[in-house]
Design a protein around this motif. Structure first.
Motif, PDB file in Angstrom:
ATOM      1  N   THR B   2       0.814  -1.206   0.000  1.00  0.00           N
ATOM      2  CA  THR B   2       0.000   0.000   0.000  1.00  0.00           C
ATOM      3  C   THR B   2       0.854   1.265   0.000  1.00  0.00           C
ATOM      4  OG1 THR B   2      -1.599  -1.226   1.313  1.00  0.00           O
ATOM      5  CG2 THR B   2      -1.964   1.116   1.071  1.00  0.00           C
ATOM      6  N   PHE B   3       2.032   1.190   0.689  1.00  0.00           N
ATOM      7  CA  PHE B   3       2.854   2.389   0.745  1.00  0.00           C
ATOM      8  C   PHE B   3       3.229   2.854  -0.650  1.00  0.00           C
ATOM      9  CE2 PHE B   3       6.562   5.011   1.063  1.00  0.00           C
ATOM     10  CZ  PHE B   3       6.268   5.812   2.146  1.00  0.00           C
ATOM     11  N   THR B   8       2.985   6.594  -5.370  1.00  0.00           N
ATOM     12  CA  THR B   8       2.559   6.940  -6.726  1.00  0.00           C
ATOM     13  C   THR B   8       1.553   8.089  -6.701  1.00  0.00           C
ATOM     14  OG1 THR B   8       2.808   4.624  -7.301  1.00  0.00           O
ATOM     15  CG2 THR B   8       1.560   5.994  -8.850  1.00  0.00           C
ATOM     16  N   HIS B   9       0.629   8.002  -5.766  1.00  0.00           N
ATOM     17  CA  HIS B   9      -0.372   9.057  -5.591  1.00  0.00           C
ATOM     18  C   HIS B   9       0.315  10.407  -5.343  1.00  0.00           C
ATOM     19  CE1 HIS B   9      -3.966  11.063  -4.082  1.00  0.00           C
ATOM     20  NE2 HIS B   9      -3.326  11.331  -2.963  1.00  0.00           N
ATOM     21  N   ALA B  66      -1.050   1.098   5.178  1.00  0.00           N
ATOM     22  CA  ALA B  66       0.408   1.273   5.132  1.00  0.00           C
ATOM     23  C   ALA B  66       1.002   1.283   6.533  1.00  0.00           C
ATOM     24  CB  ALA B  66       0.768   2.563   4.386  1.00  0.00           C
ATOM     25  N   GLU B  67       0.252   1.820   7.482  1.00  0.00           N
ATOM     26  CA  GLU B  67       0.763   1.869   8.856  1.00  0.00           C
ATOM     27  C   GLU B  67       1.001   0.463   9.423  1.00  0.00           C
ATOM     28  OE1 GLU B  67      -0.975   6.209  10.359  1.00  0.00           O
ATOM     29  OE2 GLU B  67      -2.213   4.424  10.566  1.00  0.00           O
ATOM     30  N   ALA B  68       0.275  -0.522   8.884  1.00  0.00           N
ATOM     31  CA  ALA B  68       0.438  -1.897   9.351  1.00  0.00           C
ATOM     32  C   ALA B  68       1.565  -2.625   8.611  1.00  0.00           C
ATOM     33  CB  ALA B  68      -0.875  -2.656   9.176  1.00  0.00           C
ATOM     34  N   ALA B  74      12.470   6.079   7.004  1.00  0.00           N
ATOM     35  CA  ALA B  74      12.027   7.234   6.218  1.00  0.00           C
ATOM     36  C   ALA B  74      10.550   7.095   5.861  1.00  0.00           C
ATOM     37  CB  ALA B  74      12.865   7.356   4.935  1.00  0.00           C
ATOM     38  N   GLN B  75      10.151   5.877   5.488  1.00  0.00           N
ATOM     39  CA  GLN B  75       8.752   5.651   5.129  1.00  0.00           C
ATOM     40  C   GLN B  75       7.832   5.877   6.331  1.00  0.00           C
ATOM     41  OE1 GLN B  75       9.340   1.695   3.569  1.00  0.00           O
ATOM     42  NE2 GLN B  75       9.185   2.399   1.442  1.00  0.00           N
ATOM     43  N   LYS B  76       8.304   5.443   7.527  1.00  0.00           N
ATOM     44  CA  LYS B  76       7.492   5.641   8.729  1.00  0.00           C
ATOM     45  C   LYS B  76       7.298   7.120   9.018  1.00  0.00           C
ATOM     46  CE  LYS B  76       8.488   1.336  11.172  1.00  0.00           C
ATOM     47  NZ  LYS B  76       9.561   0.712  11.951  1.00  0.00           N
TER      48      LYS B  76
END
Lengths: 498, 498
Positions: B2-3, B8-9, B66-68, B74-76
């Motif tokens: 999902t991340f 992309t979004h 995405a949080e899961a 960096a992503q967090k």
């Protein structure tokens, strides 16, 4: 009502076109080099979003539903062009477009790298991939549109143009030019023997050239509240009809190239500024296509701005803007010697109005054979050379850089586009003849620097018609007859043998 | 994953932000007047498309999913800011936003029409509608964010800033300034008695001022491969981090306003150019907020470019770019008399660095009362006048044009924004103190025109941190302690009483 849904959809597309158009202008005129990567990413993303929205499957239903509605005349005309535009945008499968785009991009990049050295052998495989994809594209388009493959390619640039109609006119013009050019050169040599060409008395400061260009643009009718003139490496006319962005570039050793470039782009700009504003978001409100657009730029450049009457008006303005000693001691004939110089050469974009069409006809003939498969890409240099020798007496066999490698069109996958340039020149001459028939004082107007009546005719006959008619129908509507080479031929004869 | 869908979004949103940002720059710098209507339509349509895509309901699910996921550091960090940004963008119902936008637009238009005559009575009903909508907005935001209403408004501009933390610091500064300004004026009067202020020896041609500004921008570290300087009516710093577009405007009778404006915008530009490029499409990759952004511009303007050491370096450059007789016979003290001139006045944007905070504190106090309902819009002129008299000794009772009608913020519906200006000034002084503690040679660097170490500190402590921390946390991370007025106060004492 479905039509109003289409209308709203068009306003969204127009906003995205506006953004894309202005980003391209900014990139050429303002952007520092380091902004390029992100700009390319942003433009590619926006262009992808635009394409997705412009080709959404539900639009086909909207068009079909709207066709069954009770519409007024303008809406009906708009709908015909909606359908044509949508069909042309959706006739290629997405997977094919992606494959083709990759081939074209790779080829264009290779061309940029290999053109300086003229390395045809190294470039050939990339071009072969482009030609293979183009032949697939032509077949796909032909199938959907019910046209011959080459016609289906031309249809993207000049709706309604057909090779069967264009080829005989080009043949006529080719026959004419093959005998005309030697005559014109002989004529020119005699004149030069009587009176040698005077060299330009440069340097001409950029700011003065700019002031001259702006003053001529204004006189010709350019509306500076809806446009401006800037500088870019490759001159263009971009932006949107309410905000037309023209560019030119300056050399200080002479002023004619920047001025004639500015006047050429002014022709494009007047067309854009003259389109019907209330239709600006509809496909039918756009300029008709490449040949008609080029006819508008060449109308200003060739019919007006290279004429003797134009220069009889313009000469005092040269002194005013460039300084008293800019062309000190020159009379009209000295000036026209520069404006009417004819010289066969290798490079299309450097060609004068007399030799230019032969460069185009050569490409038109070769690309038709590439589409049909009669010629393979590996045979292009030989075919090119044979025609250059026959048409202009120049061999390019040892010089692919200035032969088949000179243009970006084929390396980038654009086939069916070249005819537009010379069609534009012929259409401009045909329009001039029609205008003069209805307004016999047109030349006197130019001699006085009064372009009002000339622009009024063009506004009614061309600009306000936008895309309501196909290219050939628009020509008939404006001039009363189909495309003919005889107006352009008469124009050349008058100017170069007169 | 999902991340990656969020990623992309974000690239899509970044492309639209890029277009909107560049269209705004073009509008201010290049666009002819007649292009305005279509441009406004295009920008409004694109902004609507952007808002729709940025607030799409499915994004909430993407963030939660995405949080899961198993993400890197960096992503967090990116995800935390995604959520904050999305929540702030979606906390108002669409119907309310439309109603509020209409009220704000009407009020801003009326303000533009009525401000020249200072017609408060005629303007009041429009402002009352704006304030009513703003109070509704504050309540809606407060509810979703779990904040007090005024804090919920500030949260849009400076995430993490709370009135309970800001108000005591502003009170401290206010107390200080009320006694400091008379002292500074007395000090100034004594200096002027010893040495009268020399008038500027204009005119200063625009091209020379521009060359001076460009040279100073370059010295300060502006990267011209990723940005440029142009002219607009209202100076700004816009564009995108890879292509920062700064503007200034020139008056020929003096050069300081254009130069100091240019240096101020250079501070904003360095921040944008110094952001981490690999995060440019994520909300976390953006500049932290208005107060930190203003701290970067004021760091350059107030801490660097109004310092004595800066001018000891800059004076020779004045002569070089403006000509030998530009400030002929001036020494450093003559120059600093202009750069350090203090004078209480009615207009915030014209105020010097010593009196400016009182303009802001006045507005901060009034707008808190407007949000709470303790003050009605009709009572603003009286409240304004009372504070102007108390803080700066000036009455605006008969002069609403130069009182509560001077700024566009409230008429346009922006409440909670004003504190950022003075927070920026205090944060800049606090940063300077922290920098000097770790690099005692900073003043000598400026005297040599060497900004390398100063910029290296700012890059690490501020620019590269982008939006990874809240405004107060970023300040603590960079300077080791929370917001305090004492650094700015010490700065003023040194400069104006030293």
């Amino acid at each position: 009502m479905t039509f109003s849904r289409l209308d709203t959809h068009c306003r969204k597309l127009e906003a995205m076109e506006h953004a894309l158009s202005m980003l391209r202008v900014d990139e050429a005129v303002m952007m520092p080099a380091g902004g390029g990567d992100k700009r390319a990413e942003a433009v590619a993303t926006l262009a992808g979003m635009y394409h997705q929205q412009a080709t959404a499957p539900e639009i086909a239903d909207w068009i079909a539903d709207a066709e069954a509605e009770d519409l007024n005349a303008a809406q009906k005309t708009a709908l015909i062009e909606f359908r044509r535009d949508y069909l042309n945008k959706t006739c290629l499968p997405v997977a094919f477009v992606e494959r083709q785009t990759a081939a074209n991009m790779r080829s264009e990049q290779m061309w940029r790298a290999l053109r300086p050295a003229g390395d045809w052998a190294e470039f050939l495989p990339a071009l072969e991939a482009v030609v293979a994809a183009m032949r697939e594209e032509a077949a796909l388009r032909a199938d959907v549109l019910g046209l011959a493959p080459y016609d289906a390619l031309m249809e993207q640039y000049d709706p309604g143009n057909r090779a069967a109609a264009v080829a005989p006119v080009f043949d006529d013009l080719k026959r004419f030019l093959k005998s005309f050019i030697p005559e014109a050169l002989e004529h020119q040599a005699q004149r030069r023997a009587r009176r040698p060409m005077k060299p330009m008395n440069g340097p001409f400061p950029v700011e003065r050239q700019r002031a001259l260009g702006l003053s001529m643009m204004g006189a010709l009718g350019f509306d500076f509240t809806h446009g401006r003139l800037d500088v870019s490496h490759h001159p263009f006319c971009g932006g949107v009809p309410t905000d037309v962005r023209m560019t030119t570039r300056y050399e200080t050793r002479e002023f004619l190239s920047a001025l004639m470039g500015t006047l050429h782009e002014t022709g494009h700009a007047l067309y854009e500024q003259g389109l019907p504003t209330e239709w600006s978001h509809w496909p039918v409100g756009r300029a008709r296509g490449m040949a008609i657009h080029e006819s508008q730029s060449l109308f200003v450049e060739q019919q007006i701005a290279r004429s003797d009457v134009f220069w009889s008006w313009a000469m005092p303005h040269l002194a005013e803007h460039l300084g008293e000693d800019a062309v000190a001691g020159w009379d009209l004939e000295d000036m026209l010697a520069h404006v009417h110089h004819v010289e066969p050469g290798f490079i299309r974009v450097d060609a004068d109005e007399a030799t230019y069409p032969l460069h185009v006809i050569l490409r038109f003939e070769i690309e038709q054979e590439l589409v049909s498969g009669a010629l393979r890409p590996s045979d292009i240099p030989e075919a090119w050379n044979a025609r250059m020798v026959e048409y202009l007496g120049l061999s390019t066999l040892d010089n692919p850089r200035d032969g088949a490698m000179q243009d970006v069109h084929w390396p980038a996958g654009a086939f069916g586009y070249f005819p537009s340039y010379t069609l534009g020149a012929m259409i401009a001459a045909q329009q001039w003849a029609a205008l003069e028939a209805s307004h016999p004082g047109a030349r006197e107007d130019i001699a006085r620097g009064d372009f009002t009546a000339i622009n009024a005719w063009r506004r009614t006959q061309i600009w306000q018609r936008a895309s309501t008619l196909s290219t050939p129908d628009l020509l008939v509507a404006a001039t009363g007859e189909p495309l003919s080479a005889r107006f352009f031929e008469a124009h050349l004869r008058r100017r170069y043998l007169g």
